[in-house]
Design an enzyme around this catalytic site. Structure first.
Site, mmCIF file in Angstrom:
data_model
loop_
_atom_site.group_PDB
_atom_site.id
_atom_site.type_symbol
_atom_site.label_atom_id
_atom_site.label_comp_id
_atom_site.label_asym_id
_atom_site.label_seq_id
_atom_site.Cartn_x
_atom_site.Cartn_y
_atom_site.Cartn_z
ATOM 1 N N ASP A 178 14.474 -13.878 31.711
ATOM 2 C CA ASP A 178 13.144 -13.938 31.109
ATOM 3 C C ASP A 178 12.207 -13.010 31.873
ATOM 4 O O ASP A 178 12.605 -12.337 32.824
ATOM 5 C CB ASP A 178 12.613 -15.372 31.119
ATOM 6 C CG ASP A 178 12.364 -15.875 32.539
ATOM 7 O OD1 ASP A 178 11.188 -16.060 32.900
ATOM 8 O OD2 ASP A 178 13.340 -16.077 33.284
ATOM 9 N N HIS A 202 22.825 -13.145 29.341
ATOM 10 C CA HIS A 202 21.536 -13.625 28.843
ATOM 11 C C HIS A 202 20.443 -12.943 29.653
ATOM 12 O O HIS A 202 19.993 -13.446 30.687
ATOM 13 C CB HIS A 202 21.443 -15.149 28.966
ATOM 14 C CG HIS A 202 20.289 -15.732 28.212
ATOM 15 N ND1 HIS A 202 20.364 -16.111 26.891
ATOM 16 C CD2 HIS A 202 19.008 -15.976 28.585
ATOM 17 C CE1 HIS A 202 19.200 -16.573 26.484
ATOM 18 N NE2 HIS A 202 18.347 -16.494 27.509
ATOM 19 N N ASP A 223 30.987 -15.550 27.641
ATOM 20 C CA ASP A 223 30.346 -14.239 27.796
ATOM 21 C C ASP A 223 29.597 -13.896 26.515
ATOM 22 O O ASP A 223 30.024 -13.061 25.717
ATOM 23 C CB ASP A 223 31.392 -13.173 28.110
ATOM 24 C CG ASP A 223 30.761 -11.820 28.387
ATOM 25 O OD1 ASP A 223 29.592 -11.787 28.816
ATOM 26 O OD2 ASP A 223 31.426 -10.793 28.155
ATOM 27 N N GLU A 258 23.471 -16.269 32.144
ATOM 28 C CA GLU A 258 22.204 -15.647 32.514
ATOM 29 C C GLU A 258 22.372 -14.953 33.861
ATOM 30 O O GLU A 258 23.329 -15.193 34.603
ATOM 31 C CB GLU A 258 21.087 -16.686 32.605
ATOM 32 C CG GLU A 258 19.695 -16.052 32.738
ATOM 33 C CD GLU A 258 18.559 -17.058 32.644
ATOM 34 O OE1 GLU A 258 17.398 -16.622 32.500
ATOM 35 O OE2 GLU A 258 18.825 -18.268 32.725
#
Length: 578
Positions: free
Chosen positions: A193, A508, A550, A559
């Site tokens: 993020d 991710h 994956d 992530e």
């Protein structure tokens, strides 16, 4: 020998992290194959213990083939059939070829099993992998354009200038009322993020500085092709400075307290940084963040004192920032941060209600910096012990710093207390390593969110013990952790993007997902297998060591995060210096 596979789409990206195999098929990394012999897909140091894991077939022998000549150069006996509870019902055998030390490129062959991936034996087998893991931080810089000169195919516009960050309600004070605006640019995006979090930046930034402190000659001439390369400062410290300057802006100059994080109210969608334009906020001061900040700033003060010419005044400023943060924490010893499902802020919480480890770490760093006994007394008051470090348990970092930097400040008995704690913790890890039939320093309960970083932090502790009480088994266990990360694991993946024949691809990580490039940003360590299934994805197995996916969907296993890459950088520097 050209074993490092970098899955990039341009020659410039391959050049950046030192590899010419940029055309490796991405299809190879689509899924792990049953029946493969599992090896460290990068390879092995010449003098290292070398193991491969083979499915439990009837064969009793294995051969190692030199891929250049096609000749058998080593034949060995497979072990008896073994099992590991964390793998479920999947028996295996071990192939030990430690006696093979000649440099070259090889593959391992067993009748009835698919050949292993090609691997190298070389004293420099991890050099390019280290540079890739460190370069990953550049790709996650906030508040700057990544240009093609340094980012190759991963060039992108500037994201999050963070010149207009607002004070959120729970961070407001008389001097800084709610919704007033301040700047806090730079820093690294925390993970997949776009938030910037002090608690997680703390352990990450410290670990990179420790890598430089412990292996300065390794870094002094090491160029990873970032904008600062070629100046008078090692690239690793230039990269760390990008985050330190953001961290410094997170301290309220009016009282010394440190904001827990800088984020939007909610996570952004799967967009590039410059497309994520929601308002960003300073969120609540916390004791954990303030103490982590104090520890990092104290460390930075001593590390950057050597580079006063390049960064005039920084060392002194960091010293003062550390002291004022410590004073705020003394006055506010229990300001914990938490979120509920109904909270207005729903980005990463990094909540931590147990703070004695943060007090201990900050006290240790301030003691080393100042020599003042009050900080040594504060460290002892916490009654902590060395152990595997994580963002939520940083006591071990204090022991590492004391062992490496406080010999002249402590009497013999005090110093022995510090080093004995490290050795006890490492010896406990050795027991795990020896009892694990897979021969890795991982227990059945060590598969958690971000567990790969735990494996590497255990390796760090083992190598610290080896400095204190040299013992080959410490080195063997630490190198086994590296083997695990790069493919000798039950999933058959190399967990680092762009490195190995079967690396993680679907991480991710918003930039890797949204940039339109099939290959992800290279050098990032995926979190790793565990069966928590917090994301609701469909996993190939319920066994903790095999429950890895994956795919972008799997934010719980796939992530990336800055605190997971940091021990990867450290360990690869360390093994390059064995």
């Amino acid at each position: 020998m050209n074993k490092v596979k970098v899955l990039a789409l341009s020659a410039s990206v391959a050049l950046m992290i030192g590899c010419s195999d940029a055309d490796t098929k991405l299809a190879n990394s689509a899924k792990a194959e049953v029946g493969f012999t599992k090896v460290n897909q990068l390879g092995y140091l010449s003098a290292a213990k070398k193991l491969a894991v083979v499915p439990a077939v009837a064969a009793a022998k294995f051969d190692i083939i030199d891929v250049t000549s096609g000749k058998v150069v080593f034949t060995g006996s497979l072990s008896d059939v073994k099992s590991w509870n964390a793998m479920g019902d999947e028996p295996f055998k071990l192939a030990d070829f430690s006696a093979l030390q000649a440099e070259g490129s090889y593959r391992l062959v067993v009748q009835g099993v698919s050949d292993s991936y090609t691997f190298d034996i070389s004293p420099s087998v991890y050099s390019q992998a280290h540079d890739g893991a460190l370069k990953a931080y550049y790709y996650n810089r906030a508040s700057t354009e990544l240009t093609e000169q340094y980012a190759g195919a991963y060039a992108r516009p500037e994201g999050h200038p963070d010149t207009d960050v607002r004070i959120f309600d729970n961070a407001a004070s008389a001097a800084r009322p709610a919704d007033t605006s301040f700047a806090a640019p730079k820093g690294w995006y925390d993970a997949g993020d776009y938030g910037k979090y002090i608690v997680n930046s703390g352990i990450s930034t410290y670990t990179l500085m420790a890598a430089y402190e412990h292996f300065p000659s390794f870094y002094n001439q090491r160029d990873i092709n970032i904008p600062e390369s070629g100046d008078a400062v090692p690239d690793i410290l230039d990269e760390v400075m990008w985050n330190l300057e953001w961290m410094q802006a997170m301290q309220d100059p009016n009282d010394g307290g440190v904001y827990h994080k800088l984020t939007t109210l909610n996570f952004s969608g799967a967009v590039m940084p410059h497309e994520a334009t929601a308002q960003r906020y300073f969120i609540k001061k916390s004791t954990a963040a303030t103490l982590d900040f104090a520890a990092v700033m104290a460390t930075a003060s001593r590390v950057y004192a050597t580079f006063e010419g390049a960064f005039p005044g920084k060392s002194a400023a960091y010293r003062q920032a550390a002291i004022t943060a410590w004073e705020w924490a003394q006055a506010n010893p229990s300001e914990t941060y938490s979120q509920t499902p109904l909270s207005k802020v729903q980005t990463g919480a990094y909540g931590d209600k147990k703070l004695n480890d943060e007090f201990a770490w900050a006290a240790a760093e301030l003691f080393i910096l100042t020599g003042e006994q009050k900080y040594w007394q504060a460290f002892n008051k916490q009654k902590v012990q060395a152990g595997e470090s994580s963002w939520a348990n940083v006591a071990g970092l204090g022991f590492i710093s004391l062992a490496n930097n406080a010999r002249s400040l402590l009497n013999e008995a005090q110093y022995k207390t510090v080093t004995d704690s490290i050795v006890r913790a490492a010896d406990s890890l050795l027991v795990t390593y020896k009892e694990n039939a897979y021969q890795v320093p991982i227990g059945d309960n060590d598969f958690f969110w971000g567990g790969n970083s735990g494996t590497l932090n255990r390796a760090w502790l083992l190598l610290e013990a080896n400095k204190i009480k040299p013992q080959q088994e410490y080195i063997d266990a630490a190198l086994a952790a590296v083997d695990y990360i790069y493919g000798r694991n039950p999933t058959n993946y190399s967990f680092v993007t762009g490195f190995g024949d079967n690396p993680a691809v679907g991480i991710h990580h918003r930039p890797s997902y949204a940039d339109g490039i099939k290959a992800p940003v290279p050098g990032w360590l995926a979190g790793g297998a565990h069966n928590g299934k917090q994301d609701g994805c469909e996993y190939p197995s319920d066994a903790p060591a095999k429950s890895y996916l994956d795919d972008w969907c799997s934010y719980s296993t796939n992530e990336i995060a800055i605190n997971w890459n940091a021990p990867l950088v450290y360990i690869l520097a360390a093994v390059n210096n064995l």
